[in-house]
Design a protein around this motif. Structure first.
Motif, PDB file in Angstrom:
ATOM      1  N   SER A  91       7.813  -3.904   8.693  1.00  0.00           N
ATOM      2  CA  SER A  91       7.079  -5.172   8.674  1.00  0.00           C
ATOM      3  C   SER A  91       6.452  -5.468  10.037  1.00  0.00           C
ATOM      4  O   SER A  91       6.901  -4.960  11.072  1.00  0.00           O
ATOM      5  N   TYR A 103       7.238  -5.974   4.700  1.00  0.00           N
ATOM      6  CA  TYR A 103       7.363  -4.683   4.009  1.00  0.00           C
ATOM      7  C   TYR A 103       8.720  -4.643   3.312  1.00  0.00           C
ATOM      8  O   TYR A 103       9.762  -4.739   3.945  1.00  0.00           O
ATOM      9  N   HIS A 107       7.841  -0.801  -1.514  1.00  0.00           N
ATOM     10  CA  HIS A 107       6.640  -0.193  -0.906  1.00  0.00           C
ATOM     11  C   HIS A 107       5.332  -0.840  -1.364  1.00  0.00           C
ATOM     12  O   HIS A 107       4.270  -0.224  -1.258  1.00  0.00           O
ATOM     13  N   LYS A 109       3.706  -3.017   0.055  1.00  0.00           N
ATOM     14  CA  LYS A 109       2.865  -3.262   1.227  1.00  0.00           C
ATOM     15  C   LYS A 109       2.659  -1.984   2.047  1.00  0.00           C
ATOM     16  O   LYS A 109       2.437  -2.040   3.260  1.00  0.00           O
TER      17      LYS A 109
END
Length: 205
Positions: A91, A103, A107, A109
């Motif tokens: 993240s 994040y 997954h 992101k």
């Protein structure tokens, strides 16, 4: 209690006060030019490539661009990451210098990670990150680097990425970035050479 957290995004498409953690001096880290590596970063890069050599693999060239991304990320993690929250170490916090993301392990992101080198540097390829955290008081930067490597080796996903096995067999790493700060370590891998060159040979401040 020693806390160790290795983390990897597997996709192709508490501080303890005592001796300072590797890369702990924020002023030195912030002032070190981003095209250079600090001592802990040098040790970690060396450990990764030495382990690849043991496995009869070529060393991955160090990348100025990916190391810049790595350096920014470990500082961001040290200053803003909340251990135990829903967002993992891939993240990025809210900051005008980059797009933020939480994040998560599904997954969703993933593009937040893949795109960071293009977002922050002139590197045009995707970036793949592995991350590590420990609050242990290490006696040297080398001990920290070796512990991080052992942590990644103990995880099949991390291990496969480092030595190009499993779903990473066809990946041909041409660039590697390294960041270490305050107990956090990240390695970024890319399949394109970095036209910006390598940070090897730099002298730390």
């Amino acid at each position: 209690m020693k806390v160790i957290i290795p983390l990897l995004a597997l996709l192709l498409t508490f501080r303890v006060f005592g001796q300072p953690s590797p890369g702990h001096d924020a002023d030195i880290v912030a002032e070190t030019p981003l095209h250079c590596l600090n001592e802990a970063e040098k040790e970690l890069a060396s450990a990764i490539n030495a382990y690849r050599s043991v496995n009869k693999l070529a060393p991955v060239p160090l990348s100025v661009s990916l190391s810049q991304v790595a350096r920014l990320h470990v500082i961001d993690l040290a200053e803003n990451y909340q251990i135990g929250g829903k967002c993992n170490m891939h993240s990025w916090s809210s900051d005008p210098r980059w797009s933020s993301c939480c994040y998560t392990d599904d997954h969703r992101k993933a593009s937040c990670m893949w795109d960071k080198p293009r977002e922050l540097t002139s590197y045009t390829g995707d970036g793949y990150e592995i991350a590590f955290y420990s609050n242990h008081d290490y006696t040297s930067d080398r001990d920290f680097a070796l512990d991080a490597l052992e942590g990644w080796k103990s995880s099949r996903g991390h291990h496969d990425l480092i030595i190009n096995r499993g779903k990473w067999t066809t990946a041909n790493w041409k660039a590697m970035g390294v960041g270490v700060f305050d107990g956090y370590a990240v390695i970024w891998f890319g399949e394109l050479p970095d036209r910006a060159g390598s940070p090897e040979g730099c002298t730390d401040k």
